[in-house]
Motif scaffolding. Structure first.
Motif: not given
Lengths: 181, 307
Positions: B129-130, B136-137, B132-134
């Motif tokens: 998840t992290m 995305s950012v 994926a977020i990273a």
């Protein structure tokens, strides 16, 4: 497997490259969903990495152990998935065995084994084959298979037993010691 | 294998091998193996190996590169297991409930160290998840940077085109200037040469009543039939008109070359004198059609005699 148990990442990578395609194809046939199958594949190999030290060669072949984990996890995942969300995803040729992570030798071995298994499956009756596939790919017990096929339990037991024993004989003739130690 | 095994025993081997043994059947098989020893264990292994080969009846499918990358990222991150997060804990509860409500048909393999698995999976999910977020950012940031770079590149390209265009103009100007200077030098050289030639004739042409302020100097060499004329203060020739020089020999005007002037009335002409002009002793300039004339049509604006 000994190297994997000793936390040898290179060996683990080879193990992955050798069997990941067959595992994924197998689980895809159970789950009918590529994303789910890939996710379970990762879980399977994580478990292999974690439990490699518990693998005992005296208890069976490595591929049997790996596929048993894969099957168990795929069937568990199948039960969690809402049936409505499951879509039958056609496996296209571009998704097939030719992948960046598989070597030509692994591909050949997989294909060769697949051909042998297909030939052996053709050597048993259609009903025997159906019973084995329902058990192995759908995880149905003999009782559940009997209900689904509307056949007596005894018939299913006989069919399943004779089918697997004949398949064993056919595969042993082709694969020799690999399957019949 | 023990020769005393029965079809019922084989059935236990088969359901175990296919992974569909019930808990009761699994217990029976364990008891049989314990009782009958290695022969039964070997039989069980053989049939398990055979059943596993059924997986090869599925078409192999190469996993995506990302799956391998995520796996190795997970095993590398797995060196320090984390505790369960709420999501994984909920999953674990759901798993337990599901198992209790609907027993699995699949024989569960003994899983040593199973207590560490949820932590592994939680960490994997959390890491994923992290990641994926990273990712995305990072993707958004990269897209922004790419857009800014594209804009800058676009502007730079326009600027470069402008510079290149200006450079081409400058080069053309320089070339024109160099050509003009070269022509000027050549004319100077020719003028010097003509002026120095002993048989050259010189004439100062004066403006007539039509252009009283106009004047011109003419150098004429009858041996080489070459002539040079430099005019001053001639009125600019109207559109479609040009000045034409006439070589007057024996009272007859012979047509020479055409020239125009700049806004100050300055003009020049390098001319090849017409046949018979070697006897010319007087010269005139008239305003004629731009294509020239064989006989003077316009009024003379300059005239003079050779000295």
């Amino acid at each position: 497997m000994r190297c994997v148990a000793a936390r040898d990442e290179a060996a683990f990578g080879k193990l992955y490259d050798r069997y990941a395609a067959i595992c994924l194809g197998f689980m895809l046939r159970i789950l009918h969903n590529r994303a789910e199958a890939e996710d379970v594949l990762q879980e399977v190999y994580l478990q292999i990495w974690q439990q490699a030290s518990n693998y005992d060669i005296a208890r069976g072949r490595a591929i049997t152990w790996i596929l048993t984990i894969a099957r168990s996890r795929a069937l568990d995942r199948l039960r969690k998935i809402d049936v409505r969300d499951r879509t039958v995803t056609a496996v296209t040729h571009e998704q097939s065995i030719r992948g960046a992570n598989t070597t030509a030798i692994d591909d050949c071995l997989n294909l060769e084994n697949a051909e042998i298994v297909h030939a052996a499956l053709n050597g048993i009756s259609e009903k025997q084959r159906q019973t084995l596939i329902l058990a192995y790919y759908e995880g149905l017990t003999q009782t559940q298979i009997a209900e689904r096929l509307d056949e007596p339990l005894g018939t299913i037991k006989t069919r399943m037993r004779n089918g697997l024993l004949k398949l064993h004989g056919l595969l042993a003739a082709k694969l020799g010691n690999e399957i019949n130690r | 294998m023990n020769a005393t095994h029965t079809e019922e025993h084989d059935n236990l081997f088969v359901v175990e091998a296919l992974g569909v043994a019930t808990a009761d059947e699994a217990r029976q098989l364990d008891a049989l193996i314990t009782t009958h020893g290695d022969g039964y264990a070997a039989r069980s292994r053989e049939l398990s190996d055979t059943a596993a080969m059924l997986a090869f009846s599925a078409m192999p499918v190469a996993p995506q590169q990302e799956t391998r990358a995520r796996l190795f990222a997970a095993i590398n991150a797995n060196q320090s297991p984390t505790s369960l997060d709420e999501d994984a804990a909920q999953d674990a509860v759901e798993d337990t409930s599901a198992t209790q409500a609907q027993p699995s048909n699949v024989y569960q393999l003994p899983v040593p160290k199973v207590t560490s698995m949820p932590g592994i999976l939680v960490m994997r999910r959390s890491t994923f998840t992290m990641s994926a977020i990273a990712a995305s950012v990072l993707m958004i940031a990269l897209a922004g940077v790419a857009f800014a770079m594209w804009r800058r590149a676009d502007a730079a390209q326009v600027q470069l085109a402008q510079v290149q265009n200006q450079a081409r103009i400058n080069v053309a100007r320089e070339a024109d200037e160099a050509k003009r200077i070269a022509n000027e030098l050549m004319r100077e050289r020719e003028a010097t040469s003509a002026f120095a030639a002993p048989d050259s004739r010189f004439a100062k042409l004066k403006g007539t009543a039509t252009a009283p302020a106009a004047r011109a100097n003419l150098i004429f060499n009858p041996r080489t039939n070459s002539a040079m004329l430099y005019s001053h203060a001639l009125p600019p020739a109207p559109e479609g008109k040009a000045y034409q020089i006439w070589y007057i020999a024996d009272g007859k005007p012979l047509p020479g070359g055409l020239f125009t002037t700049n806004n100050e009335g300055d003009g020049s002409l390098r001319d090849v004198a017409p046949s018979g002009s070697d006897a010319a002793s007087a010269f005139a300039v008239t305003l004629e059609d731009a294509l020239g004339a064989l006989e003077p049509q316009g009024t003379p604006v300059l005239s003079g005699v050779a000295s």
